[in-house]
Design a protein around this motif. Sequence first.
Motif, short mmCIF file in Angstrom:
data_model
loop_
_atom_site.label_atom_id
_atom_site.label_comp_id
_atom_site.label_asym_id
_atom_site.label_seq_id
_atom_site.Cartn_x
_atom_site.Cartn_y
_atom_site.Cartn_z
N GLN A 29 0.83 -1.21 0.00
CA GLN A 29 0.00 0.00 0.00
C GLN A 29 0.86 1.27 0.00
O GLN A 29 0.54 2.25 -0.68
CB GLN A 29 -0.95 0.00 1.20
CG GLN A 29 -2.04 -1.06 1.14
CD GLN A 29 -1.64 -2.36 1.82
OE1 GLN A 29 -0.46 -2.72 1.88
NE2 GLN A 29 -2.62 -3.07 2.35
N ALA A 30 1.96 1.24 0.76
CA ALA A 30 2.87 2.39 0.77
C ALA A 30 3.47 2.61 -0.61
O ALA A 30 3.57 3.75 -1.10
CB ALA A 30 3.97 2.18 1.81
N CYS A 31 3.85 1.52 -1.26
CA CYS A 31 4.43 1.63 -2.60
C CYS A 31 3.40 2.08 -3.64
O CYS A 31 3.77 2.68 -4.65
CB CYS A 31 5.06 0.30 -3.02
SG CYS A 31 6.60 -0.05 -2.13
N ALA A 32 2.13 1.81 -3.39
CA ALA A 32 1.08 2.30 -4.30
C ALA A 32 1.14 3.81 -4.39
O ALA A 32 0.97 4.40 -5.47
CB ALA A 32 -0.29 1.84 -3.81
N VAL A 33 1.37 4.46 -3.26
CA VAL A 33 1.46 5.93 -3.25
C VAL A 33 2.66 6.38 -4.07
O VAL A 33 2.59 7.36 -4.83
CB VAL A 33 1.57 6.45 -1.79
CG1 VAL A 33 1.71 7.96 -1.77
CG2 VAL A 33 0.35 6.01 -0.98
N GLU A 34 3.79 5.68 -3.94
CA GLU A 34 5.00 6.05 -4.69
C GLU A 34 4.83 5.79 -6.18
O GLU A 34 5.29 6.60 -7.01
CB GLU A 34 6.20 5.27 -4.14
CG GLU A 34 7.52 5.64 -4.78
CD GLU A 34 8.03 7.01 -4.39
OE1 GLU A 34 9.12 7.38 -4.87
OE2 GLU A 34 7.35 7.73 -3.62
N VAL A 35 4.19 4.71 -6.54
CA VAL A 35 3.95 4.41 -7.96
C VAL A 35 3.04 5.48 -8.56
O VAL A 35 3.29 5.99 -9.66
CB VAL A 35 3.34 3.01 -8.14
CG1 VAL A 35 2.91 2.78 -9.59
CG2 VAL A 35 4.35 1.94 -7.72
N PHE A 36 1.99 5.84 -7.82
CA PHE A 36 1.11 6.90 -8.31
C PHE A 36 1.87 8.22 -8.47
O PHE A 36 1.73 8.92 -9.47
CB PHE A 36 -0.07 7.11 -7.35
CG PHE A 36 -0.91 8.31 -7.71
CD1 PHE A 36 -1.81 8.26 -8.76
CD2 PHE A 36 -0.76 9.51 -7.03
CE1 PHE A 36 -2.56 9.38 -9.13
CE2 PHE A 36 -1.50 10.63 -7.37
CZ PHE A 36 -2.40 10.56 -8.43
N HIS A 37 2.70 8.55 -7.48
CA HIS A 37 3.49 9.78 -7.55
C HIS A 37 4.37 9.80 -8.80
O HIS A 37 4.43 10.81 -9.52
CB HIS A 37 4.35 9.90 -6.29
CG HIS A 37 5.32 11.02 -6.31
ND1 HIS A 37 4.95 12.35 -6.45
CD2 HIS A 37 6.69 11.03 -6.20
CE1 HIS A 37 6.03 13.13 -6.44
NE2 HIS A 37 7.08 12.34 -6.29
#
Length: 328
Positions: free
Chosen positions: A67-75
């Motif tokens: 879930q944390a990496c989802a934010v980074e991928v979106f960014h």
Amino acid sequence: MTEKSLAHALLIKLEDHITSHSFGESPLELYDPISYIMSLGGKRIRPLLSLLAYGLYSKNPEEILNQACAVEVFHNFTLMHDDIMDQAPLRRGKATVHEKWNANTAILSGDVMLVRAYDLLLGTAPSLLPEVLRLFNKTAVEVCEGQQFDMNFENRETVHEAEYLNMIQLKTAVLLGHALQLGAILAGAEKEDGQRLYDFGVNIGVGFQLKDDLLDVFADQAKFGKQVGGDIISNKKTFLLIKALELAEEKDADDLNYWLSQREFDKTEKVNAVRTLYEKLGIKSLTESKMEYYFKTGFEQLEAIHFTSQEYYNALQSLTQDLIHREK
């Protein structure tokens, strides 16, 4: 474990998770650009905030690495598309995806990144997934709204302070707030604490952008890592320029408008002239005051939360303070 070593340990786990994650294999022309932009690094602040927020209320933040990496991928998806819109040749010192491949590839690869961000959220507990997706969608739309406002401002002669602050809140700050709120939700924090962490992130995010505006003009070139005065050279409507246009009178206004109207000029001369005007008009101190207001407001929200881990609270505070006092 010290605050910095805790954040560093989480950062290592984040990097390992991102590096080991497969976004897809074939066709290579679609997936290589994703691996490329994700490998360019960056501070990984957003996913780190999610992990730290989770650690405030629950053990083992490693459980929400996806879930944390989802934010980074979106960014990074937004960066890939923003670079196309801005026709930017470089990202973190390396060729942008549309320069290394082409714009069509960058658009399509970015689209896949958005889809993969949703994939990374799907491991969320069914009882939490609807709220997580709703807030993620809200944030994603707001980031796009902020980018459109930013593009609109390029073609407008006058942009007001409130409009600019709203734009940077949407384009930059809401994703920081969302990263923190996401960690809190996944850890089972009270709704009020999740909202306070969101507000903390948004206020700090606006302060960070004002800091960037300030550093672009007044940073020490040796420490800054890129050309000082880039915003002045491109006539970018930052907080500093907006306030200068608002406050300048008579000769100062004439001088400022002269430099804004020039299409051919010596870059160093323009930067020095506009910086001198900013200093005369007190723009640096005005920006610092506005920046400090947002930082102070943000930390008031952080201080009001109820947490279970002092260690993670200290690490979150330390990380934020380091970002506030950076010189590049």
